[in-house]
Design a protein around this motif. Structure first.
Motif, mmCIF file in Angstrom:
data_model
loop_
_atom_site.group_PDB
_atom_site.id
_atom_site.type_symbol
_atom_site.label_atom_id
_atom_site.label_comp_id
_atom_site.label_asym_id
_atom_site.label_seq_id
_atom_site.Cartn_x
_atom_site.Cartn_y
_atom_site.Cartn_z
ATOM 1 N N SER A 153 0.859 -1.185 0.000
ATOM 2 C CA SER A 153 0.000 0.000 0.000
ATOM 3 C C SER A 153 0.897 1.237 0.000
ATOM 4 C CB SER A 153 -0.910 0.003 1.228
ATOM 5 O OG SER A 153 -0.134 0.062 2.416
ATOM 6 N N PHE A 154 0.305 2.402 -0.264
ATOM 7 C CA PHE A 154 1.109 3.613 -0.418
ATOM 8 C C PHE A 154 2.009 3.872 0.785
ATOM 9 C CE2 PHE A 154 1.755 8.148 0.241
ATOM 10 C CZ PHE A 154 2.355 8.508 -0.960
ATOM 11 N N ASN A 155 1.474 3.738 1.983
ATOM 12 C CA ASN A 155 2.243 4.066 3.189
ATOM 13 C C ASN A 155 3.407 3.110 3.444
ATOM 14 O OD1 ASN A 155 0.777 6.362 3.881
ATOM 15 N ND2 ASN A 155 -0.742 5.187 5.032
ATOM 16 N N ASP A 156 3.376 1.961 2.797
ATOM 17 C CA ASP A 156 4.436 0.983 3.007
ATOM 18 C C ASP A 156 5.496 0.991 1.905
ATOM 19 O OD1 ASP A 156 3.365 0.021 5.403
ATOM 20 O OD2 ASP A 156 1.983 -1.295 4.337
ATOM 21 N N VAL A 157 5.260 1.775 0.873
ATOM 22 C CA VAL A 157 6.231 1.877 -0.218
ATOM 23 C C VAL A 157 7.309 2.877 0.179
ATOM 24 C CG1 VAL A 157 6.588 2.664 -2.596
ATOM 25 C CG2 VAL A 157 4.616 1.229 -2.039
ATOM 26 N N SER A 158 8.555 2.573 -0.173
ATOM 27 C CA SER A 158 9.656 3.487 0.136
ATOM 28 C C SER A 158 10.358 3.931 -1.137
ATOM 29 C CB SER A 158 10.674 2.814 1.061
ATOM 30 O OG SER A 158 11.370 1.790 0.375
ATOM 31 N N ILE A 159 10.843 5.166 -1.103
ATOM 32 C CA ILE A 159 11.631 5.657 -2.229
ATOM 33 C C ILE A 159 12.884 4.805 -2.379
ATOM 34 C CG2 ILE A 159 13.030 7.602 -3.036
ATOM 35 C CD1 ILE A 159 10.930 9.461 -1.834
ATOM 36 N N ALA A 160 13.456 4.367 -1.244
ATOM 37 C CA ALA A 160 14.661 3.544 -1.283
ATOM 38 C C ALA A 160 14.454 2.277 -2.100
ATOM 39 C CB ALA A 160 15.084 3.188 0.141
ATOM 40 N N GLY A 161 13.293 1.643 -1.934
ATOM 41 C CA GLY A 161 13.011 0.428 -2.687
ATOM 42 C C GLY A 161 12.902 0.683 -4.176
ATOM 43 N N ILE A 162 12.297 1.810 -4.526
ATOM 44 C CA ILE A 162 12.111 2.140 -5.943
ATOM 45 C C ILE A 162 13.441 2.467 -6.609
ATOM 46 C CG2 ILE A 162 11.094 3.820 -7.541
ATOM 47 C CD1 ILE A 162 8.702 3.971 -5.590
ATOM 48 N N ILE A 163 14.260 3.298 -5.947
ATOM 49 C CA ILE A 163 15.522 3.693 -6.578
ATOM 50 C C ILE A 163 16.495 2.516 -6.671
ATOM 51 C CG2 ILE A 163 15.243 6.104 -5.898
ATOM 52 C CD1 ILE A 163 17.276 5.677 -3.688
ATOM 53 N N GLU A 164 16.358 1.573 -5.741
ATOM 54 C CA GLU A 164 17.212 0.384 -5.818
ATOM 55 C C GLU A 164 16.853 -0.453 -7.035
ATOM 56 O OE1 GLU A 164 18.448 -3.595 -3.206
ATOM 57 O OE2 GLU A 164 17.137 -2.065 -2.335
ATOM 58 N N LEU A 165 15.555 -0.646 -7.252
ATOM 59 C CA LEU A 165 15.103 -1.411 -8.420
ATOM 60 C C LEU A 165 15.418 -0.684 -9.720
ATOM 61 C CD1 LEU A 165 11.615 -2.724 -7.219
ATOM 62 C CD2 LEU A 165 13.640 -4.107 -7.712
ATOM 63 N N ALA A 166 15.243 0.645 -9.701
ATOM 64 C CA ALA A 166 15.456 1.438 -10.909
ATOM 65 C C ALA A 166 16.939 1.710 -11.177
ATOM 66 C CB ALA A 166 14.703 2.758 -10.798
ATOM 67 N N GLU A 167 17.767 1.467 -10.156
ATOM 68 C CA GLU A 167 19.208 1.691 -10.275
ATOM 69 C C GLU A 167 19.530 3.152 -10.581
ATOM 70 O OE1 GLU A 167 20.474 -1.141 -13.204
ATOM 71 O OE2 GLU A 167 20.376 -2.822 -11.811
ATOM 72 N N ILE A 168 18.924 4.038 -9.764
ATOM 73 C CA ILE A 168 19.210 5.460 -9.874
ATOM 74 C C ILE A 168 19.546 5.991 -8.482
ATOM 75 C CG2 ILE A 168 17.715 5.820 -11.876
ATOM 76 C CD1 ILE A 168 15.619 7.010 -9.932
ATOM 77 N N PRO A 169 20.333 7.065 -8.377
ATOM 78 C CA PRO A 169 20.624 7.649 -7.065
ATOM 79 C C PRO A 169 19.421 8.394 -6.510
ATOM 80 C CG PRO A 169 21.771 8.843 -8.808
ATOM 81 C CD PRO A 169 21.095 7.688 -9.465
ATOM 82 N N ARG A 170 19.362 8.524 -5.186
ATOM 83 C CA ARG A 170 18.239 9.212 -4.543
ATOM 84 C C ARG A 170 18.098 10.647 -5.061
ATOM 85 N NH1 ARG A 170 14.936 9.012 0.083
ATOM 86 N NH2 ARG A 170 15.696 6.905 0.522
ATOM 87 N N GLY A 171 19.241 11.311 -5.268
ATOM 88 C CA GLY A 171 19.181 12.682 -5.761
ATOM 89 C C GLY A 171 18.483 12.795 -7.102
ATOM 90 N N SER A 172 18.678 11.802 -7.941
ATOM 91 C CA SER A 172 18.021 11.805 -9.258
ATOM 92 C C SER A 172 16.502 11.705 -9.109
ATOM 93 C CB SER A 172 18.545 10.647 -10.112
ATOM 94 O OG SER A 172 19.892 10.836 -10.433
ATOM 95 N N PHE A 173 16.075 10.892 -8.135
ATOM 96 C CA PHE A 173 14.627 10.745 -7.926
ATOM 97 C C PHE A 173 13.981 12.109 -7.711
ATOM 98 C CE2 PHE A 173 10.848 10.418 -5.330
ATOM 99 C CZ PHE A 173 10.136 9.398 -5.931
ATOM 100 N N TYR A 174 14.602 12.939 -6.878
ATOM 101 C CA TYR A 174 14.019 14.241 -6.560
ATOM 102 C C TYR A 174 14.187 15.248 -7.690
ATOM 103 C CZ TYR A 174 13.193 12.558 -1.862
ATOM 104 O OH TYR A 174 12.730 11.834 -0.772
ATOM 105 N N GLN A 175 14.993 14.919 -8.691
ATOM 106 C CA GLN A 175 15.034 15.727 -9.901
ATOM 107 C C GLN A 175 13.849 15.400 -10.807
ATOM 108 O OE1 GLN A 175 18.868 14.877 -11.655
ATOM 109 N NE2 GLN A 175 19.853 16.603 -10.601
ATOM 110 N N TYR A 176 13.310 14.204 -10.635
ATOM 111 C CA TYR A 176 12.222 13.735 -11.488
ATOM 112 C C TYR A 176 10.842 13.950 -10.869
ATOM 113 C CZ TYR A 176 16.229 11.144 -13.410
ATOM 114 O OH TYR A 176 17.448 10.780 -13.908
ATOM 115 N N PHE A 177 10.741 13.751 -9.538
ATOM 116 C CA PHE A 177 9.465 13.860 -8.826
ATOM 117 C C PHE A 177 9.684 14.627 -7.528
ATOM 118 C CE2 PHE A 177 9.417 9.958 -11.300
ATOM 119 C CZ PHE A 177 8.235 10.092 -12.024
#
Length: 209
Positions: A29-53
């Motif tokens: 569910s939304f509250n259990d999803v983490s940005i860390a999990g997404i960026i690990e799967l996507a193979e992008i740095p955390r900083g890049s995530f915040y450039q996109y969203f």
């Protein structure tokens, strides 16, 4: 919604990020999803995530735009076959189209099912401005059918559109639990029987006549 930086990314990278988000939101569910999990799967740095969203919710909204766009293709295709059907025949075709979408896009269907269990205020925040959503699609159909005199004029159309949308998701869950096939066309007879059974209850009720 995503930044222009995200939209300017190569298609392969954008799809990789979206696929990572789909995989995570299909599991949790939304509250259990983490940005860390997404960026690990996507193979992008955390900083890049915040450039996109701007945040996780921003990504979630974008994901629902994607789901709505893909599902609307199925719904419009169903409407093109015979646009002169009465209201209930049209709804039946839309439900069959929704089940085809569920079979073709199982992870997106899981996300939508989890979303319907979220609090109402949160759901409105996520899809409130989503033009062309399934609920909006049903509302427009209800309005047109009311003008043609096909449905009870006392029906609350917004409530009815919500009911038809949630029933569609529930029907998908029910069908997928019943079928043993991964191919909807091979299990079409079972599918049509389930849709007919639901519409018998919808049009006749459960009270003994």
């Amino acid at each position: 919604m995503p930044s222009q930086t995200f939209l300017n990314l190569p298609e392969e990278k954008r799809q990789r990020i979206l696929n990572a988000a789909v995989e995570e939101f299909a599991k949790y569910s939304f509250n259990d999803v983490s940005i860390a999990g997404i960026i690990e799967l996507a193979e992008i740095p955390r900083g890049s995530f915040y450039q996109y969203f701007s945040d996780l919710k921003d990504l979630y909204k974008y994901l629902f735009h994607t789901i709505a766009e893909r599902k609307m293709v199925y719904l419009h295709r169903a409407m093109q076959n015979n646009p002169m059907d009465d209201f209930f025949e049209t709804i039946k075709k839309l439900y069959v189209a929704g089940l085809q979408f569920a079979m073709d896009e199982p992870l997106l269907t899981k996300i939508a099912s989890k979303f319907m269990k979220e609090k109402e205020d949160f759901r409105k925040e996520i899809v409130g401005s989503l033009e062309g959503s399934a609920s909006d699609f049903y509302l427009k159909l209800l309005i047109a059918s009311k003008e043609k005199g096909e449905i009870d004029p006392n029906v609350d159309l917004e409530m009815a559109s919500f009911i038809f949308t949630t029933m569609n998701l529930s029907l998908i869950d029910y069908f997928l639990a019943k079928t043993q096939s991964n191919d909807l066309l091979k299990d079409k007879e079972n599918l049509l029987n389930i849709v007919e059974s639901m519409f018998y209850i919808l049009t006749n009720g459960v009270k003994k006549k």
